[in-house]
Each structure stands twice: as C-alpha cells, then as structure tokens.
Design a protein around this motif. Structure first.
Motif, PDB file in Angstrom:
ATOM      1  N   LEU A  92       0.599  -1.083  -0.105  1.00 22.90           N
ATOM      2  CA  LEU A  92      -0.115   0.139   0.012  1.00 22.90           C
ATOM      3  C   LEU A  92       0.917   0.871   0.159  1.00 22.90           C
ATOM      4  O   LEU A  92       0.483   2.198  -0.749  1.00 22.90           O
ATOM      5  N   ASP A  93       1.861   1.181   0.992  1.00 21.48           N
ATOM      6  CA  ASP A  93       2.803   2.420   0.799  1.00 21.48           C
ATOM      7  C   ASP A  93       3.553   2.801  -0.535  1.00 21.48           C
ATOM      8  O   ASP A  93       3.556   3.914  -0.925  1.00 21.48           O
ATOM      9  N   ARG A  94       3.981   1.587  -0.999  1.00 26.55           N
ATOM     10  CA  ARG A  94       4.582   1.668  -2.425  1.00 26.55           C
ATOM     11  C   ARG A  94       3.624   2.414  -3.444  1.00 26.55           C
ATOM     12  O   ARG A  94       4.082   3.057  -4.320  1.00 26.55           O
ATOM     13  N   LEU A  95       2.370   1.721  -3.347  1.00 26.63           N
ATOM     14  CA  LEU A  95       1.443   2.239  -4.486  1.00 26.63           C
ATOM     15  C   LEU A  95       1.186   3.659  -4.146  1.00 26.63           C
ATOM     16  O   LEU A  95       0.963   4.445  -5.155  1.00 26.63           O
ATOM     17  N   VAL A  96       0.960   4.057  -3.083  1.00 23.15           N
ATOM     18  CA  VAL A  96       0.923   5.500  -2.874  1.00 23.15           C
ATOM     19  C   VAL A  96       1.844   6.425  -3.159  1.00 23.15           C
ATOM     20  O   VAL A  96       1.653   7.452  -3.767  1.00 23.15           O
ATOM     21  N   ALA A 107       3.940   3.633 -13.815  1.00 21.63           N
ATOM     22  CA  ALA A 107       3.462   3.314 -12.808  1.00 21.63           C
ATOM     23  C   ALA A 107       2.534   4.222 -11.504  1.00 21.63           C
ATOM     24  O   ALA A 107       1.853   3.544 -11.506  1.00 21.63           O
ATOM     25  N   GLY A 108       2.812   5.335 -12.024  1.00 27.15           N
ATOM     26  CA  GLY A 108       1.737   6.432 -11.332  1.00 27.15           C
ATOM     27  C   GLY A 108       0.438   6.088 -11.542  1.00 27.15           C
ATOM     28  O   GLY A 108      -0.438   6.112 -10.698  1.00 27.15           O
ATOM     29  N   LEU A 109       0.055   6.232 -12.759  1.00 28.16           N
ATOM     30  CA  LEU A 109      -1.462   5.983 -13.070  1.00 28.16           C
ATOM     31  C   LEU A 109      -2.082   4.482 -12.560  1.00 28.16           C
ATOM     32  O   LEU A 109      -2.979   4.500 -12.079  1.00 28.16           O
ATOM     33  N   HIS A 110      -1.357   3.619 -13.063  1.00 29.96           N
ATOM     34  CA  HIS A 110      -1.931   2.436 -12.533  1.00 29.96           C
ATOM     35  C   HIS A 110      -1.747   2.150 -11.141  1.00 29.96           C
ATOM     36  O   HIS A 110      -2.780   1.599 -10.382  1.00 29.96           O
ATOM     37  N   ALA A 111      -0.755   2.894 -10.207  1.00 33.58           N
ATOM     38  CA  ALA A 111      -0.966   2.731  -8.732  1.00 33.58           C
ATOM     39  C   ALA A 111      -1.843   3.613  -8.189  1.00 33.58           C
ATOM     40  O   ALA A 111      -2.766   2.961  -7.309  1.00 33.58           O
ATOM     41  N   ALA A 112      -2.411   4.747  -9.219  1.00 34.47           N
ATOM     42  CA  ALA A 112      -3.460   5.545  -8.661  1.00 34.47           C
ATOM     43  C   ALA A 112      -4.774   4.913  -8.663  1.00 34.47           C
ATOM     44  O   ALA A 112      -5.662   4.723  -8.107  1.00 34.47           O
ATOM     45  N   GLY A 113      -4.751   3.993 -10.168  1.00 34.05           N
ATOM     46  CA  GLY A 113      -5.900   2.986 -10.112  1.00 34.05           C
ATOM     47  C   GLY A 113      -6.019   2.029  -9.305  1.00 34.05           C
ATOM     48  O   GLY A 113      -7.263   1.790  -8.929  1.00 34.05           O
ATOM     49  N   ALA A 114      -5.042   1.329  -8.748  1.00 31.34           N
ATOM     50  CA  ALA A 114      -5.215   0.314  -7.710  1.00 31.34           C
ATOM     51  C   ALA A 114      -5.798   0.943  -6.260  1.00 31.34           C
ATOM     52  O   ALA A 114      -6.548   0.572  -5.811  1.00 31.34           O
ATOM     53  N   ILE A 115      -5.183   2.322  -6.092  1.00 32.83           N
ATOM     54  CA  ILE A 115      -5.551   2.780  -4.764  1.00 32.83           C
ATOM     55  C   ILE A 115      -7.207   3.239  -5.033  1.00 32.83           C
ATOM     56  O   ILE A 115      -7.905   3.078  -3.789  1.00 32.83           O
ATOM     57  N   ARG A 120     -12.846   2.059  -3.578  1.00 26.27           N
ATOM     58  CA  ARG A 120     -14.162   1.891  -3.945  1.00 26.27           C
ATOM     59  C   ARG A 120     -14.689   0.633  -3.177  1.00 26.27           C
ATOM     60  O   ARG A 120     -15.856   0.516  -2.748  1.00 26.27           O
ATOM     61  N   HIS A 121     -13.908  -0.404  -2.895  1.00 19.98           N
ATOM     62  CA  HIS A 121     -14.423  -1.581  -2.233  1.00 19.98           C
ATOM     63  C   HIS A 121     -14.174  -1.542  -0.845  1.00 19.98           C
ATOM     64  O   HIS A 121     -14.484  -2.802  -0.240  1.00 19.98           O
ATOM     65  N   SER A 122     -13.393  -0.637  -0.210  1.00 22.94           N
ATOM     66  CA  SER A 122     -13.161  -0.757   1.325  1.00 22.94           C
ATOM     67  C   SER A 122     -13.544   0.504   1.829  1.00 22.94           C
ATOM     68  O   SER A 122     -12.909   1.425   1.847  1.00 22.94           O
ATOM     69  N   GLN A 123     -14.588   0.229   2.846  1.00 24.30           N
ATOM     70  CA  GLN A 123     -14.867   1.592   3.670  1.00 24.30           C
ATOM     71  C   GLN A 123     -13.752   1.987   4.534  1.00 24.30           C
ATOM     72  O   GLN A 123     -13.514   2.961   4.755  1.00 24.30           O
ATOM     73  N   SER A 124     -13.178   0.984   5.213  1.00 23.62           N
ATOM     74  CA  SER A 124     -11.924   1.298   6.166  1.00 23.62           C
ATOM     75  C   SER A 124     -10.838   1.964   5.295  1.00 23.62           C
ATOM     76  O   SER A 124     -10.410   2.924   5.840  1.00 23.62           O
ATOM     77  N   PHE A 125     -10.570   1.717   4.062  1.00 23.78           N
ATOM     78  CA  PHE A 125      -9.515   2.218   3.242  1.00 23.78           C
ATOM     79  C   PHE A 125      -9.891   3.591   2.907  1.00 23.78           C
ATOM     80  O   PHE A 125      -9.121   4.575   2.713  1.00 23.78           O
ATOM     81  N   ARG A 126     -11.068   3.653   2.498  1.00 26.17           N
ATOM     82  CA  ARG A 126     -11.886   5.095   2.220  1.00 26.17           C
ATOM     83  C   ARG A 126     -11.867   6.034   3.248  1.00 26.17           C
ATOM     84  O   ARG A 126     -11.398   7.159   3.084  1.00 26.17           O
ATOM     85  N   ASP A 127     -11.928   5.633   4.400  1.00 24.56           N
ATOM     86  CA  ASP A 127     -12.049   6.568   5.824  1.00 24.56           C
ATOM     87  C   ASP A 127     -10.476   6.850   6.028  1.00 24.56           C
ATOM     88  O   ASP A 127     -10.170   7.986   6.107  1.00 24.56           O
ATOM     89  N   LYS A 128      -9.469   5.980   5.694  1.00 16.45           N
ATOM     90  CA  LYS A 128      -8.136   6.441   5.737  1.00 16.45           C
ATOM     91  C   LYS A 128      -7.777   7.413   4.756  1.00 16.45           C
ATOM     92  O   LYS A 128      -7.091   8.475   5.204  1.00 16.45           O
ATOM     93  N   VAL A 129      -8.072   7.021   3.463  1.00 22.12           N
ATOM     94  CA  VAL A 129      -7.796   8.257   2.590  1.00 22.12           C
ATOM     95  C   VAL A 129      -8.276   9.489   2.588  1.00 22.12           C
ATOM     96  O   VAL A 129      -7.697  10.614   2.525  1.00 22.12           O
ATOM     97  N   THR A 130      -9.645   9.610   2.993  1.00 18.81           N
ATOM     98  CA  THR A 130     -10.220  10.652   3.323  1.00 18.81           C
ATOM     99  C   THR A 130      -9.615  11.797   4.190  1.00 18.81           C
ATOM    100  O   THR A 130      -9.796  12.842   4.368  1.00 18.81           O
ATOM    101  N   VAL A 136      -5.099  12.291  -1.138  1.00 25.50           N
ATOM    102  CA  VAL A 136      -6.074  12.748  -2.216  1.00 25.50           C
ATOM    103  C   VAL A 136      -5.729  13.542  -3.384  1.00 25.50           C
ATOM    104  O   VAL A 136      -5.945  13.381  -4.521  1.00 25.50           O
ATOM    105  N   GLU A 137      -4.891  14.458  -3.200  1.00 22.88           N
ATOM    106  CA  GLU A 137      -4.326  15.359  -3.803  1.00 22.88           C
ATOM    107  C   GLU A 137      -3.437  14.626  -4.935  1.00 22.88           C
ATOM    108  O   GLU A 137      -3.609  15.027  -6.074  1.00 22.88           O
ATOM    109  N   ARG A 138      -2.864  13.572  -4.519  1.00 23.23           N
ATOM    110  CA  ARG A 138      -1.815  12.923  -5.452  1.00 23.23           C
ATOM    111  C   ARG A 138      -2.628  12.263  -6.282  1.00 23.23           C
ATOM    112  O   ARG A 138      -2.551  11.919  -7.596  1.00 23.23           O
ATOM    113  N   LEU A 139      -3.880  11.533  -5.892  1.00 29.83           N
ATOM    114  CA  LEU A 139      -4.710  10.616  -6.608  1.00 29.83           C
ATOM    115  C   LEU A 139      -5.229  11.523  -7.833  1.00 29.83           C
ATOM    116  O   LEU A 139      -5.395  11.340  -8.982  1.00 29.83           O
TER     117      LEU A 139
END
Length: 150
Positions: A92-96, A107-115, A120-130, A136-139
C-alpha cells in the motif's frame, strides 16, 4: 492455466533475464489478472510470495509500471484481493508513493488506479484516504495526468 502462471512467475523472478522479457511477462500476468477467477488465485499467490511486490521497487520505470498494472488489475477484478492487500502495508505504501510520481512514469497511473479500487471496495480504506489530503491530491493529479495522456 496453473502451469502458465508458474512459468510467467518464473520469468518475472529471474533477474538475469533482460528487462524487456520480464516486462512482457508482467504484462501477461496483468492481462490474466483481469479474469475474476484467475485474479483470486493470483492474489492469494502474490500475498504469499510477494513476487510482483518486489518489482514495484525496481529502478526500471517500465517494470514498476507493469507491476503496478498487475496490482491495478488484480484489485479491479476481485474485491477479495482488495481485502488481502489491505493487510499488506508495504505494498500500500509503495502504491501510494508511486501514485504521486511523475506523470511520465507509467507506474503512477496504475498505482493511482489500484488505490482507487481499494477506495471503491473498502470502507475502512476509504476512511483512511479521506483523512489524508496529500494522498487525495496525489490521486487527483495522477487521474488528471492519465486523462491528459488519453
């Protein structure tokens, strides 16, 4: 199909092979990862062996990009892989980090797509990202860069 996966993984793992050969093997794996049934099996194997994860740290941008594409496709095809990846903070850290890199790095665009798949699929991850405005700015930057390339 398991024999093909073993062969492709063997090529990826063999650092003595030319980068182009390893790149093509990663791209093959990324294509296979789009199939939901295969994606689950591949996600379990990757969680155990961390082969594609190791390529995310490659100094070669084309290998990083292909590895990030594998993760992007694994997460797109299987919510189960999203749950597995949440338990792998190093990936996760590397993808971010990759998602915030130069737009010329594939790698940047695919990493952003993975994030975004994780969001999209994880409420807990969504909460962390927000709670992380820089992420959010990087994405957003990565998505804009991807849109500009199309």
């Amino acid at each position: 199909a398991p024999g093909v996966l073993l062969a492709v993984r063997g090529v990826i793992a063999d650092e003595s092979l030319p980068d182009a050969t390893r790149h093509h093997a990663l791209r093959c794996l990324a294509a296979v990862a789009l199939d939901p049934e295969t994606a689950d099996e591949l996600g379990v194997i990757e969680a155990r062996e961390k082969l594609v994860e190791s390529v995310l740290d490659s100094p070669r941008p084309e290998l990083q990009g292909a590895a990030a594409q594998v993760f992007h496709n694994l997460l797109s095809a299987s919510p189960g892989n999203c749950a597995r990846l949440e338990g792998q903070p190093a990936v996760l850290d590397r993808l971010v980090i990759l998602s915030g890199e130069d737009a010329d790095n594939p790698a940047g665009l695919h990493a952003a797509g993975a994030i975004l798949q994780l969001v999209r699929h994880s409420q807990s991850f969504r909460d962390k990202v927000t709670r992380q405005p820089l992420l959010v700015e990087r994405l957003v930057q990565a998505l804009r860069a991807g849109g500009d390339k199309q």
